[in-house]
Write a protein that holds these residues in place. Structure first.
Motif, mmCIF file in Angstrom:
data_model
loop_
_atom_site.group_PDB
_atom_site.id
_atom_site.type_symbol
_atom_site.label_atom_id
_atom_site.label_comp_id
_atom_site.label_asym_id
_atom_site.label_seq_id
_atom_site.Cartn_x
_atom_site.Cartn_y
_atom_site.Cartn_z
ATOM 1 N N GLU A 137 87.226 -26.547 66.995
ATOM 2 C CA GLU A 137 86.932 -25.238 66.437
ATOM 3 C C GLU A 137 86.000 -24.470 67.376
ATOM 4 N N ARG A 138 86.160 -23.163 67.397
ATOM 5 C CA ARG A 138 85.310 -22.313 68.232
ATOM 6 C C ARG A 138 83.841 -22.424 67.809
ATOM 7 N N SER A 139 83.578 -22.388 66.492
ATOM 8 C CA SER A 139 82.192 -22.443 66.017
ATOM 9 C C SER A 139 81.519 -23.747 66.434
ATOM 10 N N GLN A 140 82.289 -24.831 66.431
ATOM 11 C CA GLN A 140 81.733 -26.129 66.830
ATOM 12 C C GLN A 140 81.386 -26.139 68.309
ATOM 13 N N MET A 141 82.241 -25.545 69.127
ATOM 14 C CA MET A 141 81.968 -25.481 70.562
ATOM 15 C C MET A 141 80.741 -24.629 70.871
ATOM 16 N N LEU A 142 80.615 -23.488 70.189
ATOM 17 C CA LEU A 142 79.445 -22.642 70.383
ATOM 18 C C LEU A 142 78.170 -23.379 69.984
ATOM 19 N N GLU A 143 78.226 -24.107 68.884
ATOM 20 C CA GLU A 143 77.056 -24.840 68.406
ATOM 21 C C GLU A 143 76.633 -25.918 69.401
ATOM 22 N N ILE A 144 77.590 -26.679 69.899
ATOM 23 C CA ILE A 144 77.268 -27.733 70.855
ATOM 24 C C ILE A 144 76.715 -27.134 72.146
ATOM 25 N N GLY A 145 77.302 -26.031 72.587
ATOM 26 C CA GLY A 145 76.793 -25.369 73.787
ATOM 27 C C GLY A 145 75.348 -24.939 73.626
ATOM 28 N N ARG B 128 75.429 -44.234 64.520
ATOM 29 C CA ARG B 128 74.083 -44.278 65.126
ATOM 30 C C ARG B 128 74.059 -43.731 66.551
ATOM 31 N N GLN B 129 74.948 -42.805 66.846
ATOM 32 C CA GLN B 129 74.954 -42.157 68.154
ATOM 33 C C GLN B 129 74.171 -40.853 68.044
ATOM 34 N N PRO B 130 73.004 -40.749 68.690
ATOM 35 C CA PRO B 130 72.135 -39.581 68.489
ATOM 36 C C PRO B 130 72.764 -38.282 68.969
ATOM 37 N N THR B 131 72.489 -37.221 68.239
ATOM 38 C CA THR B 131 72.918 -35.886 68.642
ATOM 39 C C THR B 131 71.987 -35.375 69.743
ATOM 40 N N VAL B 132 72.308 -34.207 70.284
ATOM 41 C CA VAL B 132 71.446 -33.609 71.304
ATOM 42 C C VAL B 132 70.048 -33.372 70.742
ATOM 43 N N ASP B 133 69.958 -32.821 69.528
ATOM 44 C CA ASP B 133 68.657 -32.570 68.916
ATOM 45 C C ASP B 133 67.872 -33.863 68.728
ATOM 46 N N GLN B 134 68.555 -34.914 68.320
ATOM 47 C CA GLN B 134 67.869 -36.197 68.108
ATOM 48 C C GLN B 134 67.390 -36.791 69.424
ATOM 49 N N ARG B 135 68.141 -36.568 70.491
ATOM 50 C CA ARG B 135 67.684 -37.042 71.806
ATOM 51 C C ARG B 135 66.427 -36.304 72.247
ATOM 52 N N VAL B 136 66.362 -35.023 71.938
ATOM 53 C CA VAL B 136 65.153 -34.250 72.257
ATOM 54 C C VAL B 136 63.959 -34.815 71.506
ATOM 55 N N LYS C 130 68.310 -28.373 74.703
ATOM 56 C CA LYS C 130 67.814 -29.593 75.329
ATOM 57 C C LYS C 130 67.350 -29.308 76.759
ATOM 58 N N TRP C 131 68.130 -28.529 77.485
ATOM 59 C CA TRP C 131 67.771 -28.182 78.867
ATOM 60 C C TRP C 131 66.444 -27.449 78.910
ATOM 61 N N ILE C 132 66.287 -26.449 78.064
ATOM 62 C CA ILE C 132 65.062 -25.648 78.058
ATOM 63 C C ILE C 132 63.862 -26.523 77.717
ATOM 64 N N PHE C 133 64.045 -27.415 76.746
ATOM 65 C CA PHE C 133 62.930 -28.269 76.328
ATOM 66 C C PHE C 133 62.573 -29.297 77.404
ATOM 67 N N GLU C 134 63.573 -29.965 77.956
ATOM 68 C CA GLU C 134 63.307 -31.056 78.886
ATOM 69 C C GLU C 134 62.932 -30.572 80.283
ATOM 70 N N ARG C 135 63.502 -29.471 80.730
ATOM 71 C CA ARG C 135 63.324 -29.062 82.121
ATOM 72 C C ARG C 135 62.478 -27.808 82.278
ATOM 73 N N GLY C 136 62.130 -27.174 81.152
ATOM 74 C CA GLY C 136 61.192 -26.069 81.203
ATOM 75 C C GLY C 136 61.825 -24.726 81.534
ATOM 76 N N ARG C 137 61.087 -23.685 81.175
ATOM 77 C CA ARG C 137 61.595 -22.323 81.386
ATOM 78 C C ARG C 137 61.779 -22.007 82.860
ATOM 79 N N ASP C 138 60.890 -22.517 83.707
ATOM 80 C CA ASP C 138 60.997 -22.201 85.127
ATOM 81 C C ASP C 138 62.285 -22.738 85.720
ATOM 82 N N ASN C 139 62.636 -23.977 85.346
ATOM 83 C CA ASN C 139 63.868 -24.554 85.875
ATOM 84 C C ASN C 139 65.105 -23.880 85.292
ATOM 85 N N ILE C 140 65.056 -23.587 84.006
ATOM 86 C CA ILE C 140 66.220 -22.952 83.389
ATOM 87 C C ILE C 140 66.390 -21.535 83.931
#
Length: 335
Positions: free
Chosen positions: A252-260, A74-82, A266-276
């Motif tokens: 795995e490389r693919s896992q790291m790319l996915e998490i990144g 029950r530990q939420p992923t980044v997408d679930q936190r969004v 999450k950053w773009i959604f929470e902090r907006g395009r101007d901040n990013i």
């Protein structure tokens, strides 16, 4: 009976979404995918589309959206936190076991639906689900006078909803592929809903391979020919050990790319395009953001990444790939 009692009362409704069913059925329909790791979902835009459709159908007041999903321990992923941060959305998490099975989701849905019905908080419930285990929730709500509107995903063949669930619901609607397609894309390609700027639509449809930060900012011009970007293929585990002499493989490389990419989303959604946008042109992340990226990745993995410099590089590459696509950097343009 008074005249006021004859006046129809406006609907007050809630939307209950079994995300496991929605994602699995949509992935199979749109992308012939069997695992969530094979595709990306623009979840916040999808939720807005579902909410808007419910408003058109019921023409009443939305109480809230209940989003039922599962995660390991029950530990939420980044997408679930969004999703949990969206207004009028309540995230409910069950446990995802080692076999990929959801546990506790049905019980939470039934508890919420029955409680709202019992306290007369809603007159109608939209249920987007397919499992027969949802049947007790439907029956419980109906006993309190709530109308249940069952929504489903267009099946690839036959039906993807339990027959008894369909029979017991007050109304039934199937969401067609055209409604869902804008919000699902193969891993590594952004899904852009209709109505978004043409540049972004072109990115989702035909995106050129995104160069590494060092390539972009070393003055190497990206290709201007738009070519299809293949879905990210599973990579073999890196041969980096956990520690000196322990012989265990690194991430795995693919896992790291996915998490990144997830953290960047999450950053773009929470902090907006101007901040990013303040992060551009890159490629060096400010230390505080780099640390946050590392912490988020370690939460996802359940392990420390500090011994793995190569894995941390992949993580940053994934973050920048998502940012570059958002701003059209290194993307082939048509015309």
């Amino acid at each position: 009976m008074t005249t006021s009692e004859l006046v129809p009362q406006p609907a007050r409704y809630a939307v209950f979404v079994d995300a496991g069913y929605l994602y699995a059925a949509s992935g199979a329909l749109l992308l012939d995918a069997t695992s969530r790791r094979e595709y990306r979902v623009a979840a916040e835009k999808l939720i807005r589309a579902l909410t808007a459709h419910a408003a058109e159908e019921l023409r009443g007041e939305l109480l809230r959206v209940y989003w039922f999903d599962a995660a390991p321990k029950r530990q939420p992923t980044v997408d679930q936190r969004v999703i949990a941060n969206l207004p009028l959305v309540k995230l409910r998490l069950g446990n995802l076991n080692a076999q990929g099975q959801q546990k506790g989701v049905d019980a939470q849905l039934r508890a919420d639906l029955e409680a709202l019905a019992r306290h007369r908080a809603i007159t109608d419930a939209v249920l987007l689900a397919g499992d027969e285990d949802m049947l007790p929730a439907v029956e419980a709500a109906q006993r309190y006078g709530v109308r249940v509107h069952l929504w489903g995903v267009e099946p690839t063949h036959g039906s993807n909803q339990a027959e008894w669930l369909v029979w017991e619901s007050d109304t039934v609607e199937v969401l067609p592929s055209d409604f869902l397609r804008p919000y699902f894309s193969k891993a590594g390609v952004i899904a852009v809903p209709a109505g978004e700027p043409a540049r972004d639509t072109a990115v989702a449809r035909t995106a050129a391979p995104v160069p590494k930060p060092s390539q972009v900012f070393a003055g190497r011009a990206p290709s201007t020919t738009a070519v299809p970007r293949p879905a990210m293929a599973p990579m073999k585990p890196a041969a980096t050990p956990h520690g000196p002499g322990d012989g265990k493989l690194g991430p795995e490389r693919s896992q790291m790319l996915e998490i990144g990419e997830h953290v960047a989303q999450k950053w773009i959604f929470e902090r907006g395009r101007d901040n990013i946008r303040d992060l551009l042109p890159g490629p060096i992340l400010p230390p505080v953001i780099d640390k946050e990226l590392l912490i988020e990745a370690e939460k996802e993995l359940g392990r420390s990444l500090r011994p793995y410099q190569e894995a941390r590089t992949w993580l940053r590459d994934g973050f920048w790939e998502r940012v570059y696509r958002e701003f059209g950097i290194g993307v082939g343009k048509s015309g």
